[in-house]
Design a protein around this motif. Sequence first.
Motif, short mmCIF file in Angstrom:
data_model
loop_
_atom_site.label_atom_id
_atom_site.label_comp_id
_atom_site.label_asym_id
_atom_site.label_seq_id
_atom_site.Cartn_x
_atom_site.Cartn_y
_atom_site.Cartn_z
N VAL A 442 0.86 -1.18 0.00
CA VAL A 442 0.00 0.00 0.00
C VAL A 442 0.90 1.23 0.00
O VAL A 442 1.77 1.37 0.85
N PHE A 443 0.67 2.13 -0.98
CA PHE A 443 1.45 3.35 -1.06
C PHE A 443 0.61 4.55 -0.67
O PHE A 443 -0.58 4.61 -0.98
N ASP A 444 1.24 5.49 0.00
CA ASP A 444 0.68 6.83 0.14
C ASP A 444 1.06 7.56 -1.14
O ASP A 444 2.01 7.18 -1.80
N LYS A 445 0.29 8.59 -1.51
CA LYS A 445 0.64 9.26 -2.77
C LYS A 445 1.67 10.36 -2.58
O LYS A 445 2.81 10.25 -3.05
N LEU A 570 -3.49 4.60 -1.07
CA LEU A 570 -4.38 5.24 -0.09
C LEU A 570 -3.87 6.65 0.11
O LEU A 570 -2.73 6.84 0.54
N SER A 571 -4.70 7.66 -0.19
CA SER A 571 -4.21 9.03 -0.06
C SER A 571 -5.23 9.91 0.63
O SER A 571 -6.43 9.66 0.57
N GLY A 572 -4.73 10.94 1.27
CA GLY A 572 -5.62 11.92 1.90
C GLY A 572 -5.96 13.05 0.96
O GLY A 572 -6.73 13.94 1.29
N ASP A 573 -5.37 13.04 -0.23
CA ASP A 573 -5.57 14.12 -1.20
C ASP A 573 -6.93 13.99 -1.88
O ASP A 573 -7.64 13.00 -1.70
N VAL A 574 -7.28 15.00 -2.70
CA VAL A 574 -8.59 14.99 -3.39
C VAL A 574 -8.59 13.92 -4.49
O VAL A 574 -7.54 13.58 -5.04
N ALA A 589 -6.52 -0.13 -7.91
CA ALA A 589 -7.08 0.01 -6.56
C ALA A 589 -6.55 1.28 -5.91
O ALA A 589 -5.37 1.36 -5.60
N TRP A 590 -7.43 2.28 -5.76
CA TRP A 590 -7.00 3.49 -5.04
C TRP A 590 -8.16 4.12 -4.30
O TRP A 590 -9.31 3.96 -4.68
N ARG A 591 -7.82 4.81 -3.23
CA ARG A 591 -8.82 5.54 -2.46
C ARG A 591 -8.29 6.92 -2.16
O ARG A 591 -7.11 7.07 -1.83
N ALA A 592 -9.15 7.93 -2.26
CA ALA A 592 -8.74 9.30 -1.97
C ALA A 592 -9.47 9.78 -0.72
O ALA A 592 -10.41 9.14 -0.26
N GLY A 593 -9.03 10.91 -0.20
CA GLY A 593 -9.70 11.54 0.94
C GLY A 593 -9.68 10.72 2.21
O GLY A 593 -10.58 10.82 3.04
N ASP A 618 4.70 8.56 4.32
CA ASP A 618 5.61 9.53 4.92
C ASP A 618 4.92 10.48 5.88
O ASP A 618 5.55 11.08 6.72
N GLY A 619 3.61 10.63 5.76
CA GLY A 619 2.96 11.69 6.51
C GLY A 619 2.52 11.26 7.89
O GLY A 619 2.55 10.08 8.24
N LEU A 620 2.10 12.25 8.65
CA LEU A 620 1.56 11.98 9.97
C LEU A 620 0.27 11.18 9.82
O LEU A 620 -0.07 10.35 10.66
N ASN A 621 -0.45 11.42 8.70
CA ASN A 621 -1.69 10.71 8.47
C ASN A 621 -1.44 9.24 8.12
O ASN A 621 -2.34 8.44 8.08
N ASP A 622 -0.16 8.89 7.86
CA ASP A 622 0.16 7.50 7.56
C ASP A 622 0.69 6.77 8.80
O ASP A 622 0.82 5.55 8.78
N ALA A 623 1.04 7.53 9.84
CA ALA A 623 1.79 6.94 10.95
C ALA A 623 1.06 5.74 11.56
O ALA A 623 1.67 4.70 11.81
#
Lengths: 722, 52
Positions: A442-445, A570-574, A589-593, A618-623
């Motif tokens: 699973v990658f963060d974007k 899996l990303s927190g971006d739009v 397979a991807w999910r945003a927001g 890398d982000g705090l939202n991934d920790a």
Amino acid sequence: MAVIYDAARTDLGAFLNRHDDGGARLDLLVPDARCAGCLSKIEREILALPGVASARLNLTQKRLTVEFGKGGEDPAAVVAALERLGYPATPYDPGRAQDAHDREGRRLVLALAVAGFGVMNTMMFSVPIWAGLFGQELGPATRTLMMWFSGVVGAPCALYAGLPFFRSAWRSLKARRANMDVPISIGVLLTLAISFSETVLGGRDAYFDAAVSLLFLLLIGRWLDHRLRARASSAAADLLALQAPSAIVMGPDDALVARPVAEVRPGDRLLLRPGERVPVDCRVLSGASELDNSLLTGETAPVAVSLGGDCRAGALNLSGTLQLVAVARSEDSAVAAIARLVEAGAQAKSRYVRLADKAAGLYVPVVHTVALLTFAGGWALGLGPREALIRAVAVLIVTCPCALGLAVPAVQITASARLFRRGVLVKSGAALERLAEVDHVVFDKTGVLTEGRPRLVDAMPRTLAMAAPLARVSRHPLARALADAAGSGPLASEVTEHAGQGVEGTIDGRRARLGRAAFVGVDGAGSETELWFGFEGDIKIRFRFADSLRPDALETLEALAARGLSVEILSGDVPGAVGRVAEALGVAAWRAGCTPQDKAARMDELAAAGRRVLMVGDGLNDAAALAKAHAAMAPGSALEASQNAADLVFSGERLEPVVAAFDVARSARRRALENFGFAALYNVVAAPAAMLGLVNPFVAAIAMSGSSLIVTLNALRTGLRR
Amino acid sequence: MNIVMFLAPFSLGLGLLAVAAFWWSLKAGQYEDPAGDAARILVEDPEDRPIA
């Protein structure tokens, strides 16, 4: 009111380590010191400063230790002098944990030295005894004398060198569990006892040398394992010290004081320069700037802040100097909820059973049963208790757990050394074992698949050359990206930078502006990912920026697919931004927001479905997701919390280390299993031989060192490319 | 045979000497900074010498 940051005026008192005699010590991390030239220049210049008693640079750890004489300390002058020399330095708190770790390492090295002495000198007396076994001339009196000698030298060495094992065995017995050190301790103590009784009774078999060399080999494994962890933890600590060292607090008279982030209290006024991260949750008192929240939320677009605006801890200040007022303490900042999730994930991980422990779980009962059977069976078949006991001890010795104690650490340190050279930091041996089992990635974007910073898209070379002189003098990240695209060239003159707005200057005698739409004189809202440029009274040109993919992102994903791994984003971006990246990389397979909780929940979901997940983020939202995943990797640019939660940290522009780490981890697992296979094969031959009484001290010594040598040589093959 | 009674303790003494020397070098911090020690021999300044 403008407050200008000046290294020489900042109070670094909080980082001073005061001695009882009035002197003080300052530890600084100097990452750019590389060569003998740096070393002599830094030490000479710092020593010349008033009040400095000694300056010593450790080039291996890139740490500068400055000792101040009584009452004359001026740490800020040291930092300012280093900055003048071209070596940015960060105050560093060596910490107690590090010291404890070092003590443990020294104890192991000393035990290793004693065991080495014991092996060599016991062997000196063993060789005549062995010669006697092969029919050389050796009377019983001389043999007994030699046995006494080797006992007097070997036993104290074995007892000292065995201390780390005895201690650990005792601890685990007290906790009503049996780890690998219990059979080792039993074996060593039993061997010593039997050897002494044989010496006293004038027998033939004394295994003093075997007991010491067993400990010597096991201590090598133990020490390798320790070094792996020590090096990883110190390298990780360095990365983190560089990232979030301190906050600059403004005193009542605007004096600047550097303070550890944990000591910032709500209500403190803070100064934040461009390029620094917000230390705790804050509100803006004065100044205007843009904040990069990408590590917090995954959003690429920067957010403009001005008076009264909220800043969350971890956001990166992009363009202007800000004065802030802290509204929360470090541990109460927005990160606290995430930290709790991370903790829960880390606990789950610590329950992972390592390969060597699994093998030990099989090995211990089998070997002890066999030894017991040898004793009972031998006695029952008429050998006599003494001979039966000697054979049982011989079984314990030849089936020594060297393969378990030495082979796995040797494989793992070879693997991590190879990865280290390719820019991947492995935090523990268990991390490699978990990584080898992964089947889903699973990658963060933002910042992982992409570079996490803007890059100019489709600009015409002519317009680029027009705007470049102004872009080159600006610190704003978009302007920097524009300057990067344009290459080197002339600079604009009479430049003024308007924080949060843009930059103004003169190019070839004409005034020009580069910045936000409104600043340059264009109507409309404009966007955060574009920059406008125009000469006074001329047409305005728009430059657009996008967060571009890492150069080898596509190859990396293809390489992962070729290894049979499925990939997900899996990303927190739009959704728009994530979808474009997913499409470019061919990921279905991807999910945003996603919120941090969403990401963590997805990890649980995948784990429940039986998948072994590697999370790269890398982000705090991934920790939280990093902590929950079966294995986790983070880039070196990641935030502290994420690096702590990850098992491996990779540096550099490229994503390729993910594949390299995976390959090496699988190779390490293969080598470890091969070594176990070899050890099992060896024991299948050696144990019956010992039961039949075919093993004498000479055979035991040869067999033990031979098997250890083979597993170690096999370990060195780890990660070699064919 | 008597020579063994002399030589064996003598060689043990040598071995112990080596362990003591290693213990001293460990305590003195000689393994703390291998990269720096390697670089220091290139530094011209005569005042620079390894710390004891």
